[in-house]
Design an enzyme around this catalytic site. Structure first.
Site, PDB file in Angstrom:
ATOM      1  N   ASP A   1       0.864  -1.188   0.000  1.00 31.42           N
ATOM      2  CA  ASP A   1       0.000   0.000   0.000  1.00 31.42           C
ATOM      3  C   ASP A   1       0.902   1.241   0.000  1.00 31.42           C
ATOM      4  O   ASP A   1       1.781   1.375   0.853  1.00 31.42           O
ATOM      5  CB  ASP A   1      -0.890  -0.015   1.242  1.00 31.42           C
ATOM      6  CG  ASP A   1      -1.969   1.054   1.188  1.00 31.42           C
ATOM      7  OD1 ASP A   1      -3.137   0.727   1.447  1.00 31.42           O
ATOM      8  OD2 ASP A   1      -1.650   2.232   0.891  1.00 31.42           O
TER       9      ASP A   1
ATOM     10  N   ASP B   1      -3.725   2.282  -5.250  1.00 33.24           N
ATOM     11  CA  ASP B   1      -2.380   2.256  -4.640  1.00 33.24           C
ATOM     12  C   ASP B   1      -2.133   1.019  -3.799  1.00 33.24           C
ATOM     13  O   ASP B   1      -1.247   1.020  -2.945  1.00 33.24           O
ATOM     14  CB  ASP B   1      -2.170   3.520  -3.798  1.00 33.24           C
ATOM     15  CG  ASP B   1      -2.779   3.407  -2.414  1.00 33.24           C
ATOM     16  OD1 ASP B   1      -3.837   2.766  -2.276  1.00 33.24           O
ATOM     17  OD2 ASP B   1      -2.192   3.962  -1.468  1.00 33.24           O
ATOM     18  N   GLU B   2      -2.888  -0.032  -4.028  1.00 31.86           N
ATOM     19  CA  GLU B   2      -2.853  -1.144  -3.085  1.00 31.86           C
ATOM     20  C   GLU B   2      -3.058  -2.474  -3.809  1.00 31.86           C
ATOM     21  O   GLU B   2      -3.895  -2.556  -4.698  1.00 31.86           O
ATOM     22  CB  GLU B   2      -4.017  -0.894  -2.123  1.00 31.86           C
ATOM     23  CG  GLU B   2      -4.135  -1.767  -0.965  1.00 31.86           C
ATOM     24  CD  GLU B   2      -5.453  -1.471  -0.232  1.00 31.86           C
ATOM     25  OE1 GLU B   2      -5.777  -2.238   0.648  1.00 31.86           O
ATOM     26  OE2 GLU B   2      -6.156  -0.499  -0.578  1.00 31.86           O
TER      27      GLU B   2
HETATM   28  P1  TTP Z   1      -5.282   5.012   0.933  1.00 32.67           P
HETATM   29  O1  TTP Z   1      -4.235   3.983   0.655  1.00 32.67           O
HETATM   30  O2  TTP Z   1      -6.418   4.640   1.803  1.00 32.67           O
HETATM   31  O3  TTP Z   1      -4.608   6.283   1.624  1.00 32.67           O
HETATM   32  P2  TTP Z   1      -3.205   6.935   1.370  1.00 32.67           P
HETATM   33  O4  TTP Z   1      -2.382   6.168   0.399  1.00 32.67           O
HETATM   34  O5  TTP Z   1      -3.405   8.377   1.009  1.00 32.67           O
HETATM   35  O6  TTP Z   1      -2.533   6.916   2.805  1.00 32.67           O
HETATM   36  P3  TTP Z   1      -1.955   5.670   3.599  1.00 32.67           P
HETATM   37  O7  TTP Z   1      -0.506   5.968   3.810  1.00 32.67           O
HETATM   38  O8  TTP Z   1      -2.719   5.633   4.876  1.00 32.67           O
HETATM   39  O9  TTP Z   1      -2.172   4.448   2.759  1.00 32.67           O
HETATM   40  O10 TTP Z   1      -5.868   5.542  -0.413  1.00 32.67           O
HETATM   41  C1  TTP Z   1      -5.083   5.691  -1.579  1.00 32.67           C
HETATM   42  C2  TTP Z   1      -5.489   6.934  -2.336  1.00 32.67           C
HETATM   43  O11 TTP Z   1      -6.847   6.870  -2.706  1.00 32.67           O
HETATM   44  C3  TTP Z   1      -5.333   8.198  -1.536  1.00 32.67           C
HETATM   45  O12 TTP Z   1      -4.023   8.747  -1.655  1.00 32.67           O
HETATM   46  C4  TTP Z   1      -6.381   9.083  -2.118  1.00 32.67           C
HETATM   47  C5  TTP Z   1      -7.458   8.160  -2.597  1.00 32.67           C
HETATM   48  N1  TTP Z   1      -8.591   8.151  -1.663  1.00 32.67           N
HETATM   49  C6  TTP Z   1      -9.635   9.045  -1.873  1.00 32.67           C
HETATM   50  O13 TTP Z   1      -9.628   9.791  -2.839  1.00 32.67           O
HETATM   51  N2  TTP Z   1     -10.667   9.062  -0.985  1.00 32.67           N
HETATM   52  C7  TTP Z   1     -10.714   8.238   0.118  1.00 32.67           C
HETATM   53  O14 TTP Z   1     -11.677   8.298   0.909  1.00 32.67           O
HETATM   54  C8  TTP Z   1      -9.627   7.330   0.322  1.00 32.67           C
HETATM   55  C9  TTP Z   1      -9.628   6.424   1.522  1.00 32.67           C
HETATM   56  C10 TTP Z   1      -8.596   7.328  -0.585  1.00 32.67           C
HETATM   57 MG    MG Z   2      -2.160   4.089   0.602  1.00 32.59          MG
END
Ligand code: TTP
Ligand code: MG
Length: 398
Positions: free
Chosen positions: A10, A108-109
């Protein structure tokens, strides 16, 4: 169940991290990617924010007004979706350098099953390190990775030491890993379930694991069994890769939508014949047989069955298709398109793809080389299936 090694990767603060990479002036600052706050009057939500902004309590999906209240001095930027999806594609290409078994979960995962790649690259931890290094080198971004024998454990592990984390759960340390975790880490435990568990005096996964299955089922209903399994580290879900399957398929769109079963059966039989002929011409035999039905409202179902022995026989394919059809066909719905496909070609078929008979030794070497390239650079790096005119099941749209 055989032992698997599963990775969950992730990206850290993904959208915000890309912005901070491209705009050095955003680095080290609270950066909020999302709607325009308009001095506190804006509408819309936070997409994500940098870890610097998270210190103020800002998080994804929060109304942008709330974010503005918590962090008025933050930098606010609009998301650049096209850019993030380009970066995402390149990151997934890196994952494919290690295995074809990649299951994307979001932009991103992803989960990866690296069991088959360890001979080539080293154990799960080593592969996780290599992935993180390549992402850092090529994209100047950080990822967090969890390594574990199941998907659930890998997913928790990747989150535990974010950002830039790498957590390994060894197969003989599952209990030690799970027991201290709070029940909020239980996959699928919403507010209500958590409340119910707290009422039973259960705060951690270890405390939950003490309870026998029947008691959990009595107290929590159907989900009791699910949580019992999680608490004991049992999770048999496979990594479902979306790798495009090499397949041979044919489909037919009716001039006018029909629901006449007899006509559909005839057309299906003809399609099976066509597909089987093409397989034989290409010296291919497949084990998985697919049926596709598209209704007049464009909703589409695909059903498949995998049989014991690979085949290219018209009869066998027709028999399976007919079973799938009778099981799924609803005689009150108009059908627009039907399709038949065969995939799941055993590896030795690849050797038989040779278009140049009599040079088999050379082609065996070529196959070996191709396999090596695939292992190193991912299966997208090399393709010979086109020479067969075999289309992929996934792009066999109208
Ligand atoms: P995430 O992997 O949930 O968050 P992140 O990568 O920003 O942070 P983390 O380090 O905790 O993993 O989500 C990936 C991307 O998806 C995030 O950068 C932006 C988008 N996203 C949204 O647009 N809205 C949302 O509610 C979420 C959860 C994510
Ligand atoms: Mg993330």
């Amino acid at each position: 169940m055989e032992n698997r090694t599963i990775l969950h990767m992730d990206m850290d603060a993904f959208f915000a991290a890309v912005e901070q990479r491209d705009y050095p002036e955003y680095r080290g600052k609270p950066l909020i990617v999302g709607a325009d706050p308009q001095g506190g009057k804006g509408r819309g939500v936070v997409s994500t924010c940098s870890y610097e902004a998270r210190k103020f309590g800002v998080h994804s999906a929060m109304p942008i007004q709330t974010a503005y209240k918590l962090c008025p001095h933050g930098i606010y930027v609009w998301p650049n979706g096209r850019l993030y999806s380009m970066v995402s594609k390149r990151i997934f290409a890196i994952l494919h350098e290690f295995t074809d078994q990649v299951e994307p979960l979001s932009i991103d995962e992803a989960f990866m099953d690296v069991t088959g790649s360890m001979r080539l690259f080293g154990d799960g931890e080593k592969i996780a390190q290599l992935i993180k290094e390549r992402i850092k080198e090529r994209e100047d971004l950080t990822a967090s990775v969890g390594v574990a024998p199941t998907k659930y454990l890998a997913k928790i592990a990747s989150d535990l030491e974010k950002p830039d984390g790498l957590v390994v759960v060894h197969p003989d340390k599952i209990k030690e890993f799970l027991n201290p975790l709070p029940i909020s880490r239980l996959w699928g435990a919403g507010k209500e379930t958590q409340k119910a568990l707290l009422k039973m005096g259960i705060h951690t996964i270890g405390e939950l694991a003490i309870y026998p299955k029947d008691i959990l089922e009595k107290k929590l209903g159907k989900v009791g069994n699910h949580f019992y399994k999680l608490a004991h580290g049992i999770d048999n879900r496979k990594v479902e890769s979306t790798e495009v399957v090499k397949s041979v398929s044919n489909e037919h769109t009716f001039f006018k939508d029909i629901k006449d079963g007899e006509k559909l059966r005839k057309r299906l039989a003809a399609l099976c014949d066509k597909v089987a002929y093409r397989l034989r011409k290409s010296n291919l035999e497949g084990r998985t047989i697919h049926l596709k039905l598209r209704y007049s409202d464009f909703s589409t179902i695909t059903r498949n069955r995998t049989i014991q022995n690979a085949t290219n026989e018209t009869d066998t394919i027709q028999k399976v298709i007919s079973e799938l059809f009778e099981k799924n066909y609803m005689d009150d719905r108009q059908i627009r398109l039907i399709g038949v496909g065969v995939s799941g070609f055993p590896n030795h078929n690849v050797k038989q793809l040779s278009l140049f008979d009599g040079q088999s030794k050379k082609f065996q070497q070529l196959d070996a080389l191709e396999d090596q390239i695939k292992m190193k650079f991912g299966s997208h790096s090399i393709k010979r299936a086109n020479s067969l005119g075999a289309s992929s099941w996934d792009d066999f749209d109208e």
